[in-house]
Write a protein that holds these residues in place. Structure first.
Motif, PDB file in Angstrom:
ATOM      1  N   UNK A 167       0.811  -1.212   0.000  1.00  0.00           N
ATOM      2  CA  UNK A 167       0.000   0.000   0.000  1.00  0.00           C
ATOM      3  C   UNK A 167       0.842   1.257   0.000  1.00  0.00           C
ATOM      4  N   UNK A 168       1.927   1.259   0.799  1.00  0.00           N
ATOM      5  CA  UNK A 168       2.796   2.431   0.859  1.00  0.00           C
ATOM      6  C   UNK A 168       3.516   2.656  -0.476  1.00  0.00           C
ATOM      7  N   UNK A 204       9.571  -2.453  -4.626  1.00  0.00           N
ATOM      8  CA  UNK A 204       8.851  -2.763  -3.377  1.00  0.00           C
ATOM      9  C   UNK A 204       7.510  -3.404  -3.694  1.00  0.00           C
ATOM     10  N   UNK A 205       6.783  -2.844  -4.657  1.00  0.00           N
ATOM     11  CA  UNK A 205       5.481  -3.402  -5.032  1.00  0.00           C
ATOM     12  C   UNK A 205       5.637  -4.812  -5.581  1.00  0.00           C
ATOM     13  N   UNK A 206       6.654  -5.038  -6.395  1.00  0.00           N
ATOM     14  CA  UNK A 206       6.863  -6.359  -6.995  1.00  0.00           C
ATOM     15  C   UNK A 206       7.155  -7.412  -5.928  1.00  0.00           C
ATOM     16  N   UNK A 312       9.147  -1.648   4.342  1.00  0.00           N
ATOM     17  CA  UNK A 312       8.285  -0.592   4.886  1.00  0.00           C
ATOM     18  C   UNK A 312       9.039   0.716   5.124  1.00  0.00           C
ATOM     19  N   UNK A 313      10.221   0.710   5.771  1.00  0.00           N
ATOM     20  CA  UNK A 313      10.969   1.983   5.899  1.00  0.00           C
ATOM     21  C   UNK A 313      11.346   2.586   4.548  1.00  0.00           C
ATOM     22  N   UNK A 314      11.757   1.761   3.583  1.00  0.00           N
ATOM     23  CA  UNK A 314      12.118   2.287   2.261  1.00  0.00           C
ATOM     24  C   UNK A 314      10.915   2.929   1.583  1.00  0.00           C
ATOM     25  N   UNK A 319       8.108   7.936  -0.111  1.00  0.00           N
ATOM     26  CA  UNK A 319       6.966   8.865  -0.087  1.00  0.00           C
ATOM     27  C   UNK A 319       7.437  10.275   0.253  1.00  0.00           C
ATOM     28  N   UNK A 320       8.311  10.386   1.267  1.00  0.00           N
ATOM     29  CA  UNK A 320       8.814  11.697   1.686  1.00  0.00           C
ATOM     30  C   UNK A 320       9.619  12.346   0.569  1.00  0.00           C
TER      31      UNK A 320
END
Length: 334
Positions: A167-168, A204-206, A312-314, A319-320
């Protein structure tokens, strides 16, 4: 409110076409996987039923339908019957929001190549992805078997962990397209695909969707060396087949979503848009099979470490950085 019968007919036709394509592709994806894995591992795949083994999926369906459907004596009957449907139906429903081609003009009106173009398409996908978790949970719980229960607990922890990073990873896509609507996300990639702007989000999504499909190297809920067959150990016949088919439908749907979010959807030169969309989706399914034939299974602690301490941290950092870039470039609109 007046409803045009032609609209109902067109929606029914699109739903029928989606069902036919997804179920047929899922059946032959099983055959393709067995042949490709045979090629990777230097052995023969199925080659006896029909020319070059092409009728093997039909034989598999007949075998599943004719096998005895067992119900463990101590199982929770209704939950036991419900779990396979919970594994397959959300994946099929997700395809309703995916645009698989450019709009076409028919009967003097423009018809989108999409069953439902929702304003909250990404949220709808995430909601259905969360519902699919219940298929794993109910399958293990309702079987009243310690091996199945351990498999379902593993599956729940895994799916919840990787849904967060998945999701992120989509947040930058929404920021670039400025929309949750999947058709607008595809249109925003008419010039440059989002994989160019967001390679980290794509990776990340993959990884997350491979984990969501519970495929090697993330097949901990079904680790046969530890849990017999995991959360569906007690299933037989077509109920086991529904879990099996649901996994392959999920591969197709998540490959189609990766195509939509990062590879420009149906955009491409020369070939018809539907063909481009289909080829990109098949490329992802081949990648899933290739990874299965190449990588070993992770340990459970490695699986959780990768999801919570790395992906998750990446995704949050990405996003930032994306928001910072869009703000400084003046592309960000409130």
């Amino acid at each position: 409110m007046n409803i045009d019968p032609l609209d109902i007919l067109l929606i029914a036709a699109k739903i029928g076409a989606v069902f036919l394509v997804i179920l047929t592709t899922a059946a032959y994806l099983v055959f393709a996987e067995r042949r490709i894995l045979g090629w990777i591992q230097d052995r023969k795949g199925p080659n006896r039923v029909g020319p070059m083994g092409l009728l093997q999926p039909v034989a598999d369906v007949i075998k599943m339908l004719t096998k005895e459907d067992m119900l463990p004596a101590a199982a929770d009957k209704w939950l036991f019957y419900l779990a396979p449907a919970m594994a397959a139906i959300p994946a099929i429903m997700t395809f309703a929001i995916i645009p698989f081609g450019a709009p076409v003009t028919l009967f003097g009106r423009q018809i989108p190549m999409q069953v439902a173009d929702l304003h909250v398409g990404i949220l709808f996908f995430m909601a259905l992805s969360s519902i699919a978790v219940y298929g794993v949970a109910l399958g293990g719980w309702a079987s009243n078997s310690k091996y199945a229960l351990l498999g379902s607990i593993r599956g729940l922890a895994q799916l919840i962990s990787y849904e967060l990073s998945m999701g992120l990873s989509l947040v930058p896509v929404v920021m670039l397209a400025r929309s949750f609507r999947l058709s607008e996300i595809v249109n925003a990639q008419a010039g440059v695909w989002f994989i160019v702007y967001q390679p980290l989000a794509f990776v990340i999504f993959l990884i997350s969707i491979i984990a969501e499909c519970r495929r090697i190297p993330f097949d901990l809920p079904e680790a046969e060396g530890e849990l017999v067959a995991g959360f569906h150990s007690e299933y037989s016949g077509m109920r086991f087949g529904l879990f099996f088919v649901g996994e392959y439908i999920n591969i197709i749907v998540l490959g189609a979503l990766a195509t939509t979010f990062f590879l420009g959807g149906w955009h491409g030169p020369l070939l018809p848009p539907v063909v481009w969309f289909f080829l990109k989706t098949l490329a992802f399914t081949f990648l899933f099979i290739w990874v299965r034939g190449t990588l070993p299974r992770l340990r459970y602690d490695q699986l959780m470490h990768l999801g919570w301490k790395l992906l998750t941290p990446l995704a949050l950092v990405n996003i930032v950085v994306t928001g910072w870039y869009l703000t400084l470039s003046g592309s960000f609109r409130y």
